[in-house]
Design an enzyme around this catalytic site. Structure first.
Site, mmCIF file in Angstrom:
data_model
loop_
_atom_site.group_PDB
_atom_site.id
_atom_site.type_symbol
_atom_site.label_atom_id
_atom_site.label_comp_id
_atom_site.label_asym_id
_atom_site.label_seq_id
_atom_site.Cartn_x
_atom_site.Cartn_y
_atom_site.Cartn_z
ATOM 1 N N ARG A 154 11.391 -3.502 10.997
ATOM 2 C CA ARG A 154 10.331 -3.052 11.910
ATOM 3 C C ARG A 154 10.110 -4.084 13.000
ATOM 4 O O ARG A 154 10.104 -5.285 12.725
ATOM 5 C CB ARG A 154 9.028 -2.867 11.114
ATOM 6 N N ARG A 176 11.027 -7.122 4.595
ATOM 7 C CA ARG A 176 11.006 -5.652 4.558
ATOM 8 C C ARG A 176 12.145 -5.055 5.387
ATOM 9 O O ARG A 176 12.419 -5.497 6.501
ATOM 10 C CB ARG A 176 9.664 -5.156 5.101
ATOM 11 N N LYS A 189 0.844 -1.216 0.000
ATOM 12 C CA LYS A 189 0.000 0.000 0.000
ATOM 13 C C LYS A 189 0.869 1.253 0.000
ATOM 14 O O LYS A 189 0.629 2.191 -0.744
ATOM 15 C CB LYS A 189 -0.902 0.044 1.247
ATOM 16 N N ARG A 225 -1.096 -9.858 12.622
ATOM 17 C CA ARG A 225 -1.588 -8.690 11.871
ATOM 18 C C ARG A 225 -2.495 -9.137 10.724
ATOM 19 O O ARG A 225 -3.514 -8.505 10.437
ATOM 20 C CB ARG A 225 -0.413 -7.863 11.337
ATOM 21 N N ARG A 267 -9.439 1.296 9.032
ATOM 22 C CA ARG A 267 -9.139 -0.111 9.260
ATOM 23 C C ARG A 267 -10.261 -0.804 10.009
ATOM 24 O O ARG A 267 -10.184 -1.994 10.271
ATOM 25 C CB ARG A 267 -7.886 -0.195 10.107
#
Ligand code: ADP
Length: 280
Positions: free
Chosen positions: A215, A171, A60, A226, A137
């Site tokens: 992260r 990531r 996103k 998540r 969300r």
């Protein structure tokens, strides 16, 4: 595409943070969404007001950020606002760290307060329109947003779950410029008539290479949580926006080189990008 033609109306968002504030102060205790009619009429003209939906790791941020540059509107990612608050050691940071590092959602009140502050800062800089990433969300967040904006389009990015997990685990973020990169090489075979998907790593430029961090919520356990929270709390948003004729589903065909031109094509923005590239 009917949704697209509604998106480029001229606008001023000048009253948005004020309205948002008044709504959030009245809804923190209310269970039902606010009435939207009188506020909507104050906010009749707008520029691009888009939302990006999609599971953690889908990309996103990457596509919303590219589109925001193309359309000249800010890309506002609530995850970034949360991480900024976390790193600021402000009063909320310990409470937020606990929630985020478990893969849970921050309360609607906190997230709306962070978003509202961000919009106020934008207002003082004369910002108009936005591409929201990570908000709404929950259905309640979507109802509140609907009360103060006229969202033109909701882009729902999709990837197979295996790719989402590998992308989150791969990531890396530059702790100086904040840009996202990825060390994962994704190669998922097609099956049951569905195409396979390949994505090359997204390597950082030399100036970021020594500053890569992971992260804290990109561990396998937290990523799976998540994804679970997304399917429980955020997947219902697809139907919320589908029923309003605003949802654009987009199955990413691969990495950025394959996906970006296709996304521009379905958004009827391919010519706009060519013009921008030609004048750059
Ligand atoms: P993801 O990669 O899971 O899409 P984000 O970077 O968007 O993650 O968000 C990171 C975290 O910030 C989320 O797991 C959640 O705890 C919090 N957060 C971000 N946006 C929201 C929101 N709209 N409502 C509640 N919590 C949010």
């Amino acid at each position: 595409m009917a949704a697209i033609s509604r998106l480029t109306k001229p606008s001023s968002l000048s009253s948005f943070p004020r309205l948002w504030r008044s709504i959030t102060t009245t809804t923190t205790t209310a269970q039902s969404p606010p009435s939207t009619l009188s506020r909507r009429s104050d906010l009749s003209s707008r520029s691009t007001q888009w939302v990006f939906l999609g599971c953690p790791g889908v990309g996103k941020g990457t596509y919303a950020s590219r589109l925001s540059k193309l359309l000249g509107v800010p890309h506002i990612a609530t995850g970034d606002l949360v991480r900024h608050e976390l790193s600021s050691s402000g009063p909320l940071s310990t409470q937020l760290a606990d929630i985020v590092n478990k893969g849970q959602l921050v309360s609607d009140e906190i997230i709306i307060s962070l978003l509202s502050k961000r919009l106020e800062v934008g207002e003082t800089k004369g910002e108009s329109g936005f591409i929201l990433d990570g908000f709404p969300r929950t259905i309640r967040q979507a109802e509140i947003l609907e009360g103060v904006t006229d969202i033109g389009l909701v882009v729902n990015l999709r990837l197979p779950e295996q790719a989402l997990i590998e992308k989150c685990l791969g990531r890396r973020v530059c702790n100086q410029c904040g840009k996202n990169f990825n060390v994962a090489t994704i190669d998922i075979k097609g099956e049951n008539g569905k195409p396979g998907i390949s994505m090359a790593p997204l390597s950082p430029p030399a100036q970021c290479a020594s500053k890569m961090i992971t992260r804290a919520d990109d561990t396998e356990e937290v990523v799976k949580e998540r994804l679970r929270v997304y399917s429980e709390m955020s997947q219902p948003l697809e139907e919320f926006y589908r029923s309003r004729g605003k949802l654009l589903e987009f199955d990413l065909p691969g990495g950025i080189p394959e996906s970006w031109p296709k996304l521009l094509e379905v958004l009827n923005l391919d010519e706009q990008e060519e013009k921008l590239t030609a004048t750059a």
